[in-house]
Scaffold this active site. Structure first.
Site, PDB file in Angstrom:
ATOM      1  N   HIS A  59      32.300  28.892  45.792  1.00 54.21           N
ATOM      2  CA  HIS A  59      33.434  29.761  45.447  1.00 54.21           C
ATOM      3  C   HIS A  59      32.978  30.862  44.513  1.00 54.21           C
ATOM      4  O   HIS A  59      32.581  30.618  43.376  1.00 54.21           O
ATOM      5  CB  HIS A  59      34.552  28.948  44.794  1.00 54.21           C
ATOM      6  CG  HIS A  59      35.823  29.735  44.624  1.00 54.21           C
ATOM      7  ND1 HIS A  59      36.558  30.183  45.694  1.00 54.21           N
ATOM      8  CD2 HIS A  59      36.476  30.158  43.510  1.00 54.21           C
ATOM      9  CE1 HIS A  59      37.617  30.836  45.252  1.00 54.21           C
ATOM     10  NE2 HIS A  59      37.592  30.852  43.930  1.00 54.21           N
ATOM     11  N   HIS A  61      33.852  35.104  43.309  1.00 53.90           N
ATOM     12  CA  HIS A  61      34.460  36.433  43.327  1.00 53.90           C
ATOM     13  C   HIS A  61      33.419  37.346  42.681  1.00 53.90           C
ATOM     14  O   HIS A  61      33.325  37.427  41.446  1.00 53.90           O
ATOM     15  CB  HIS A  61      35.755  36.465  42.521  1.00 53.90           C
ATOM     16  CG  HIS A  61      36.814  35.523  42.994  1.00 53.90           C
ATOM     17  ND1 HIS A  61      37.476  35.689  44.195  1.00 53.90           N
ATOM     18  CD2 HIS A  61      37.338  34.405  42.430  1.00 53.90           C
ATOM     19  CE1 HIS A  61      38.367  34.716  44.343  1.00 53.90           C
ATOM     20  NE2 HIS A  61      38.293  33.924  43.292  1.00 53.90           N
ATOM     21  N   ARG A  82      44.123  37.807  34.022  1.00 47.69           N
ATOM     22  CA  ARG A  82      44.280  38.396  35.351  1.00 47.69           C
ATOM     23  C   ARG A  82      44.513  39.911  35.271  1.00 47.69           C
ATOM     24  O   ARG A  82      44.037  40.664  36.122  1.00 47.69           O
ATOM     25  CB  ARG A  82      45.427  37.722  36.105  1.00 47.69           C
ATOM     26  CG  ARG A  82      45.505  38.113  37.564  1.00 47.69           C
ATOM     27  CD  ARG A  82      46.570  37.358  38.314  1.00 47.69           C
ATOM     28  NE  ARG A  82      47.906  37.795  37.943  1.00 47.69           N
ATOM     29  CZ  ARG A  82      48.985  37.615  38.711  1.00 47.69           C
ATOM     30  NH1 ARG A  82      48.867  36.972  39.873  1.00 47.69           N
ATOM     31  NH2 ARG A  82      50.162  38.020  38.322  1.00 47.69           N
ATOM     32  N   TYR A 121      39.003  39.427  48.722  1.00 48.81           N
ATOM     33  CA  TYR A 121      40.355  39.949  48.967  1.00 48.81           C
ATOM     34  C   TYR A 121      40.548  41.411  48.583  1.00 48.81           C
ATOM     35  O   TYR A 121      41.656  41.944  48.731  1.00 48.81           O
ATOM     36  CB  TYR A 121      41.407  39.083  48.265  1.00 48.81           C
ATOM     37  CG  TYR A 121      41.234  38.903  46.777  1.00 48.81           C
ATOM     38  CD1 TYR A 121      41.661  39.867  45.883  1.00 48.81           C
ATOM     39  CD2 TYR A 121      40.660  37.733  46.270  1.00 48.81           C
ATOM     40  CE1 TYR A 121      41.515  39.685  44.515  1.00 48.81           C
ATOM     41  CE2 TYR A 121      40.511  37.547  44.902  1.00 48.81           C
ATOM     42  CZ  TYR A 121      40.941  38.525  44.029  1.00 48.81           C
ATOM     43  OH  TYR A 121      40.795  38.345  42.682  1.00 48.81           O
ATOM     44  N   HIS A 203      44.831  33.187  49.896  1.00 43.31           N
ATOM     45  CA  HIS A 203      44.614  33.330  48.461  1.00 43.31           C
ATOM     46  C   HIS A 203      45.298  32.216  47.700  1.00 43.31           C
ATOM     47  O   HIS A 203      44.702  31.568  46.831  1.00 43.31           O
ATOM     48  CB  HIS A 203      45.086  34.689  47.939  1.00 43.31           C
ATOM     49  CG  HIS A 203      44.872  34.831  46.472  1.00 43.31           C
ATOM     50  ND1 HIS A 203      45.796  34.398  45.536  1.00 43.31           N
ATOM     51  CD2 HIS A 203      43.812  35.305  45.762  1.00 43.31           C
ATOM     52  CE1 HIS A 203      45.323  34.612  44.326  1.00 43.31           C
ATOM     53  NE2 HIS A 203      44.117  35.164  44.430  1.00 43.31           N
ATOM     54  N   ARG A 206      51.438  31.317  46.689  1.00 42.52           N
ATOM     55  CA  ARG A 206      52.297  32.386  46.166  1.00 42.52           C
ATOM     56  C   ARG A 206      51.971  33.729  46.814  1.00 42.52           C
ATOM     57  O   ARG A 206      52.802  34.645  46.805  1.00 42.52           O
ATOM     58  CB  ARG A 206      52.174  32.477  44.643  1.00 42.52           C
ATOM     59  CG  ARG A 206      50.858  32.996  44.120  1.00 42.52           C
ATOM     60  CD  ARG A 206      50.850  33.127  42.594  1.00 42.52           C
ATOM     61  NE  ARG A 206      49.614  33.739  42.119  1.00 42.52           N
ATOM     62  CZ  ARG A 206      48.504  33.078  41.849  1.00 42.52           C
ATOM     63  NH1 ARG A 206      48.473  31.762  41.981  1.00 42.52           N
ATOM     64  NH2 ARG A 206      47.425  33.715  41.429  1.00 42.52           N
ATOM     65  N   HIS A 230      43.010  28.801  47.134  1.00 43.71           N
ATOM     66  CA  HIS A 230      43.258  28.438  45.740  1.00 43.71           C
ATOM     67  C   HIS A 230      44.476  27.513  45.711  1.00 43.71           C
ATOM     68  O   HIS A 230      45.547  27.880  46.215  1.00 43.71           O
ATOM     69  CB  HIS A 230      43.600  29.676  44.901  1.00 43.71           C
ATOM     70  CG  HIS A 230      42.463  30.611  44.672  1.00 43.71           C
ATOM     71  ND1 HIS A 230      42.594  31.980  44.775  1.00 43.71           N
ATOM     72  CD2 HIS A 230      41.172  30.399  44.311  1.00 43.71           C
ATOM     73  CE1 HIS A 230      41.445  32.568  44.485  1.00 43.71           C
ATOM     74  NE2 HIS A 230      40.561  31.628  44.217  1.00 43.71           N
ATOM     75  N   GLU A 233      46.037  25.806  40.793  1.00 45.73           N
ATOM     76  CA  GLU A 233      45.209  26.140  39.635  1.00 45.73           C
ATOM     77  C   GLU A 233      46.054  26.221  38.369  1.00 45.73           C
ATOM     78  O   GLU A 233      45.589  25.910  37.276  1.00 45.73           O
ATOM     79  CB  GLU A 233      44.495  27.471  39.867  1.00 45.73           C
ATOM     80  CG  GLU A 233      43.556  27.883  38.746  1.00 45.73           C
ATOM     81  CD  GLU A 233      42.851  29.198  39.011  1.00 45.73           C
ATOM     82  OE1 GLU A 233      41.996  29.574  38.193  1.00 45.73           O
ATOM     83  OE2 GLU A 233      43.143  29.851  40.038  1.00 45.73           O
ATOM     84  N   HIS A 267      39.908  24.466  43.122  1.00 44.30           N
ATOM     85  CA  HIS A 267      40.457  24.028  41.832  1.00 44.30           C
ATOM     86  C   HIS A 267      41.201  22.702  41.969  1.00 44.30           C
ATOM     87  O   HIS A 267      40.841  21.729  41.329  1.00 44.30           O
ATOM     88  CB  HIS A 267      41.348  25.089  41.179  1.00 44.30           C
ATOM     89  CG  HIS A 267      40.668  26.395  40.965  1.00 44.30           C
ATOM     90  ND1 HIS A 267      39.516  26.510  40.237  1.00 44.30           N
ATOM     91  CD2 HIS A 267      40.982  27.645  41.409  1.00 44.30           C
ATOM     92  CE1 HIS A 267      39.135  27.780  40.223  1.00 44.30           C
ATOM     93  NE2 HIS A 267      39.986  28.492  40.945  1.00 44.30           N
ATOM     94  N   ASP A 318      32.845  30.733  40.715  1.00 42.69           N
ATOM     95  CA  ASP A 318      34.129  31.425  40.655  1.00 42.69           C
ATOM     96  C   ASP A 318      34.034  32.766  39.945  1.00 42.69           C
ATOM     97  O   ASP A 318      33.588  33.750  40.518  1.00 42.69           O
ATOM     98  CB  ASP A 318      35.155  30.502  39.995  1.00 42.69           C
ATOM     99  CG  ASP A 318      36.589  30.996  40.133  1.00 42.69           C
ATOM    100  OD1 ASP A 318      36.801  32.064  40.713  1.00 42.69           O
ATOM    101  OD2 ASP A 318      37.501  30.308  39.654  1.00 42.69           O
TER     102      ASP A 318
END
Length: 445
Positions: A59, A61, A82, A121, A203, A206, A230, A233, A267, A318
């Site tokens: 995993h 990013h 975030r 993404y 993703h 949500r 995900h 998490e 996660h 991650d």
């Protein structure tokens, strides 16, 4: 590719450490594993230390690497972190993303990682306008991995909503294809190649409306591709899912056919007992990312219970607060010790399997992660004479690797039978620190 022979001073063969192991390779695969070779034969490349199968970072990013050191001051939560992450995503272009990812993947190779799962993404230009090549960002990542000398599974990610039916925010517009059908059409244009496989990702529950989850799952099923998501998490995601759908995120995924042996939940932190049973009973994998989960104050997931229920474990770095799969393996065990106040939840061999064979399987590389004839010739060597690793008996190499060594102890990394890292120096990206510094500086503007 040509034939090559590697003599390993010590090698971990899945259950134990064996001295004097000869690895013969041809056309990028291991053709023979010969034990009991006390000295290297003429022409063999010498690997001093402990040789392991290549590590799989399940995993990643890549662009989060630009956040290292910038988000460690002051207080906050995942949600405040975030916002800083979005500010970096806003500045990415295909060129700057390629430069950063190339340097990050080279850093991974220096850490013994031979395959990475890139949870991708950032698809479009800021504001959501597609590039002339709608997969320009994904292609930049595929090229970056090739130039850094490692394998990649591009987990092209559906990201359509800011949360349970809400439209994307201004930051998220460049992530969204509008619908799952449009996502599927775009990522169907991505083609696999020798070093790269194409997978799918949701993703989060949500970010993909419930009535579109099955579209993503079906795309992956039709191609036999890995599917990552995900999952739980944050407790806030669980609470919102219950409010909207009357169930947990895991239950929602199960209802829409997302769980299964090709799926990996990333996660899997805040789960109910029923969630754990659903994940394990379906054979859905679990990717733990302990260094990120502790960095973001996410919590400690129920890895032992998940594995006991049948969920294979893998590991990822991650956000790249740390790029060190040995630390991820160690942290999974040590986190559990802190949580339970007991020791010995996994053997060193079990933790290494999570970092090697099971990690590769989660990324669709079922022929990697082991030192066996027929497997991909991907392996890494850890020095046993550093200040961290000197002292223990070589037969305890697995324990030394997991509980003492770090990425700094990786001396060699071989991918497809050829050296990518030799004596701690990357052969394709000679100045990795410089490349990282330049790539991060370019994003700061």
């Amino acid at each position: 590719m040509t034939k090559a022979t590697y003599w390993s001073e010590h090698a971990w063969l899945g259950t134990h450490v064996e001295p004097g192991v000869l690895l013969e390779t041809n056309e990028g695969r291991i053709t023979a594993v010969r034990t009991g070779t006390d000295s290297p034969p003429p022409g063999a490349e010498i690997l001093r230390g402990l040789t392991l199968p290549g590590l799989a970072n399940a995993h990643s990013h890549a662009f989060h690497r630009a956040l290292r050191g910038t988000v460690q001051v002051g207080s906050g939560t995942f949600w405040t972190w975030r916002e800083v992450m979005y500010s970096v995503a806003d500045r990415l272009t295909p060129d700057t993303y390629h430069a950063l990812a190339r340097a990050v993947y080279a850093e991974m190779a220096l850490a013994g990682i031979t395959a990475v799962g890139e949870f991708h993404y950032v698809h479009h230009a800021p504001g959501g306008t597609p590039y002339a090549d709608p997969n320009a960002m994904g292609e930049a990542l595929l090229a970056a991995a090739a130039e850094a000398g490692i394998r990649v599974t591009l987990l092209d990610t559906a990201y359509l909503s800011s949360g349970f039916g809400q439209p994307p925010t201004a930051h998220q517009l460049r992530f969204s294809d509008g619908t799952a059908e449009a996502w599927a059409e775009r990522c169907s244009g991505l083609k696999e190649r020798e070093h790269a496989r194409i997978g799918a990702a949701i993703h989060s529950v949500r970010a993909v409306p419930a009535d579109q989850l099955a579209t993503v799952a079906r795309w992956a099923e039709e191609r036999g591709a890995p599917l990552h998501v995900h999952l739980s998490e944050q407790t806030a995601e669980n609470d919102a899912c219950r409010e909207v759908h009357g169930c947990t995120p895991t239950q929602l995924l199960a209802l829409h056919g997302v769980l299964g042996p090709r799926t990996t939940g990333v996660h899997n932190t805040h789960l109910t007992a029923e969630d754990i049973s659903l994940i394990g009973g379906s054979g859905t994998g679990t990717c733990m990312c302990p260094t990120t989960e502790r960095d973001l104050a996410d919590g400690i997931g129920p890895a032992v219970a998940l594995q006991n229920e049948g969920s294979p474990l893998s590991l990822g770095s991650d956000s790249h607060a740390v790029v060190d799969l040995l630390e991820e393996a160690r942290a999974m065990e040590l986190n559990e010790r802190l949580r339970t106040r007991t020791r010995g939840h996994w053997t060193a061999a079990a933790l290494l399997r999570a970092a090697t064979a099971d990690g590769h399987a989660a990324l669709g590389w079922h022929d990697a992660g082991v030192l066996e004839p027929g497997a991909l010739a991907d392996f890494t060597t850890i020095a046993l004479d550093s200040v961290r690793t000197a002292g223990p008996l070589p037969r305890l190499g697995a324990e030394t690797a997991v509980f003492a060594a770090s990425a700094a102890d990786v001396s060699h990394t071989v991918v497809a039978g050829r050296h990518v890292v030799r004596d701690g120096v990357h052969s394709l990206v000679p100045d990795v620190p410089g490349a990282l510094a330049d790539a991060v500086a370019a994003l700061r503007g």
